[in-house]
Structures are given as structure tokens and as C-alpha cells.
Write a protein that holds these residues in place. Sequence first.
Motif, PDB file in Angstrom:
ATOM      1  N   VAL A  76      -8.971  -2.039   0.067  1.00 18.41           N
ATOM      2  CA  VAL A  76      -9.681  -0.879   0.599  1.00 18.41           C
ATOM      3  C   VAL A  76     -11.157  -0.940   0.197  1.00 18.41           C
ATOM      4  CG1 VAL A  76      -9.865   1.646   0.398  1.00 18.41           C
ATOM      5  CG2 VAL A  76      -7.635   0.588   0.742  1.00 18.41           C
ATOM      6  N   GLU A  97      -5.639   4.154  -7.941  1.00 16.50           N
ATOM      7  CA  GLU A  97      -6.843   3.331  -7.789  1.00 16.50           C
ATOM      8  C   GLU A  97      -6.487   1.846  -7.708  1.00 16.50           C
ATOM      9  OE1 GLU A  97     -11.232   3.257  -9.804  1.00 16.50           O
ATOM     10  OE2 GLU A  97      -9.531   3.269 -11.176  1.00 16.50           O
ATOM     11  N   LEU A 149      -4.939   1.016  -4.278  1.00 18.14           N
ATOM     12  CA  LEU A 149      -5.952   0.978  -3.218  1.00 18.14           C
ATOM     13  C   LEU A 149      -6.767  -0.311  -3.286  1.00 18.14           C
ATOM     14  CD1 LEU A 149      -7.190   4.690  -3.425  1.00 18.14           C
ATOM     15  CD2 LEU A 149      -5.916   3.673  -1.531  1.00 18.14           C
ATOM     16  N   LEU A 150      -7.158  -0.698  -4.483  1.00 14.28           N
ATOM     17  CA  LEU A 150      -7.945  -1.925  -4.642  1.00 14.28           C
ATOM     18  C   LEU A 150      -7.152  -3.160  -4.236  1.00 14.28           C
ATOM     19  CD1 LEU A 150      -9.773  -1.153  -8.020  1.00 14.28           C
ATOM     20  CD2 LEU A 150     -10.840  -1.351  -5.758  1.00 14.28           C
ATOM     21  N   THR A 173     -14.951   2.561  -1.308  1.00 12.35           N
ATOM     22  CA  THR A 173     -14.036   3.452  -0.586  1.00 12.35           C
ATOM     23  C   THR A 173     -12.975   4.001  -1.516  1.00 12.35           C
ATOM     24  OG1 THR A 173     -14.351   1.910   1.243  1.00 12.35           O
ATOM     25  CG2 THR A 173     -12.738   3.651   1.558  1.00 12.35           C
ATOM     26  N   THR A 174     -12.479   3.137  -2.418  1.00 14.70           N
ATOM     27  CA  THR A 174     -11.464   3.576  -3.387  1.00 14.70           C
ATOM     28  C   THR A 174     -12.007   4.717  -4.239  1.00 14.70           C
ATOM     29  OG1 THR A 174     -10.381   1.423  -3.470  1.00 14.70           O
ATOM     30  CG2 THR A 174     -10.091   2.852  -5.383  1.00 14.70           C
ATOM     31  N   GLU A 175     -13.231   4.560  -4.706  1.00 16.39           N
ATOM     32  CA  GLU A 175     -13.854   5.609  -5.526  1.00 16.39           C
ATOM     33  C   GLU A 175     -13.935   6.925  -4.751  1.00 16.39           C
ATOM     34  OE1 GLU A 175     -18.187   6.332  -7.652  1.00 16.39           O
ATOM     35  OE2 GLU A 175     -17.545   4.279  -7.257  1.00 16.39           O
ATOM     36  N   PHE A 200       0.832  -1.206   0.000  1.00 17.79           N
ATOM     37  CA  PHE A 200       0.000   0.000   0.000  1.00 17.79           C
ATOM     38  C   PHE A 200       0.868   1.258   0.000  1.00 17.79           C
ATOM     39  CE2 PHE A 200      -2.585   3.072   2.569  1.00 17.79           C
ATOM     40  CZ  PHE A 200      -3.648   3.209   1.694  1.00 17.79           C
ATOM     41  N   ILE A 205     -10.313   8.417  -4.399  1.00 20.87           N
ATOM     42  CA  ILE A 205      -9.823   8.958  -5.675  1.00 20.87           C
ATOM     43  C   ILE A 205     -10.508  10.292  -5.973  1.00 20.87           C
ATOM     44  CG2 ILE A 205      -9.784   8.603  -8.192  1.00 20.87           C
ATOM     45  CD1 ILE A 205      -7.706   6.927  -6.675  1.00 20.87           C
ATOM     46  N   GLY A 238      -5.964  -2.763   4.296  1.00 24.05           N
ATOM     47  CA  GLY A 238      -6.900  -1.739   3.858  1.00 24.05           C
ATOM     48  C   GLY A 238      -8.336  -2.096   4.165  1.00 24.05           C
TER      49      GLY A 238
END
Length: 305
Positions: free
Chosen positions: A49, A41, A44-45, A53-55, A18, A58, A263
Amino acid sequence: MGFFERLKDGLQKTRKNFTERIEVLVGMSAEIDDDFLDELEMILLSADVGAKTTEKLIEAVRQAARKKEIKGTEDVVPFLKKYLTQMLTEEGQRTRISGTPTVILVVGVNGVGKTTTIGKLANYFHLLNYKVMIAAADTFRAAASEQLEIWGKRAGCDVIKHAEGADPAAVVFDAMKAAIARKADILFIDTAGRLHNKANLMNELEKIHRVIKREIPEAPHETFLVLDATTGQNAITQAKVFTETANVTGVVLTKLDGTAKGGVVIAIREELGLPVKWIGVGEGIMDFRPFEPEKFVDALFNTDK
């Protein structure tokens, strides 16, 4: 080794997957453009995460860059640290101790460290001079009661149990009566961790709830869901089943020291709306503490050797 150092050490795999990858990305990128955000992105994925949450993260970085709150890629890590700390912070007590006894129901599937978690929680509160009792209501798993008895001796607390295969609600009934009579401060109730279908799980928990509420109408005061961090998004799937069948008030996340998917802490808070209340970062009895968002984020981003 202090707890922060153990936490930092325990998050080593997650940090490599991460934080260190984000820092490499920052070092290689001149500006916060679409390519940078696409790479961020993916990082994070991969740390589990979670998509939702990633969206959100970002979009927060994109908006901060647009508003010049982030002036360059070197500002992304400090921004994420602050944003994640705010996201994970929960107001109020980590564990509500309110009543004699305070009844804490503990749920979760087999293999996540549920019984060990109850033992460590009992020990933690015993060290704070609370009178603690444990109800061994997982009567289906062989040796679950014996395991709790060992922890009970370590923590100096009574364990109420029946024979293997007994009715869990009957164990809870006896434990509630005993906890009230002996003026216990806290009663932890272990529950069966088999992978039920939802109907069976709901029926069993409803029966236990009826027994608890007959003695103390406002109980259980907390319902902790124990999840294994190494399972990543599978932990989220498990959590959804339990949150639909039990009034879960918080999550205990075990085995953070063995995963690159730390995450999931963020995903649990954001996607399930549940606070992570306790974390385990090792096998030792002192490798288990209340979750502190600021310290977690500091350890996650602390890459000093």
C-alpha cells in the motif's frame, strides 16, 4: 464467469495477504489500541500500500476510533472499505475521447505488458464501434510491430509501422497523417520501453510530442503509463521517472491476478496523484476493463468462498 468474479479470482493472492490477515487481526483483538494499529500497519505495508498511504490509513482509523465513528475492531473493515473507495474514486471520464482522432500515447518499460495492453484497448474501443488505429513506434524491440499487427487484425484496426530500428518520431508522423486522413476516432501510439536514463527518455518523448502537436496542438489527449502490479513498490519507482518526463494522465495496471501486492493500486493513487484507469486481471482479452474503484474494493474485501 462474470468480470466481478474474474476480478475477485484475480485478487486472490492480494486478498490472502491483505483482507484475510486484517480479518484475523480483528478476530484476535479486543480493542483498537497501539498493538492493533501496529499490526494493521505491518499488514498494509506487506500488501505494498506504501508508507505514505499506510500512515494516512492508520491515522484515519485512529481518529475514527477516537471520535467513536468506529466503536470496535469489527467496524474497522467496513470503515476501510468506505475510506478506500473514496480515496480511489476519480471524477470525470475514465478515458477522454475528444477529437478525430483522439491521440493516446502509451508509455512504460519493457515487460509490463504494454504492447498487449494497446491491443486490448484497441479491441475494447473497436467493440464500441470506434474506428481505431495503432502506431507501432517501439521500433527497438524485436517483433513489437509484428505483435501489434496481430492485435490489429483481431481488433479490426490499421497498424502503421516502419522497419525495425527506424526513427520512432517518423512512425508517429506517418500515423498522425494517416489517422487524420482516414478519420480515425482513436490513435494509440506505442513507445519504446527500454530502461532509458532519464535524459534519453525525455528527449525521445519530447521529439514524439513535437510531431504529435504539429498536427493536433491539443494532443496527446491522454498519456497512459503501463505498470506491472507484481513489481509492487518498484512500479512506483518506475512511475516517478515517467511522471517526471511525460505528462501522464492515468495508469494501466497489468497482472493484478498474479500478485500479493495489489495494494499498489492504492499507493499509485495516493503517492503519485494518478488515477488507475484500466486493469488487467488475466491473459484473456476480456480480462481487461476500465478500473471501477467500488468494484475493486468489493472484490478485495469479498472473502466469501
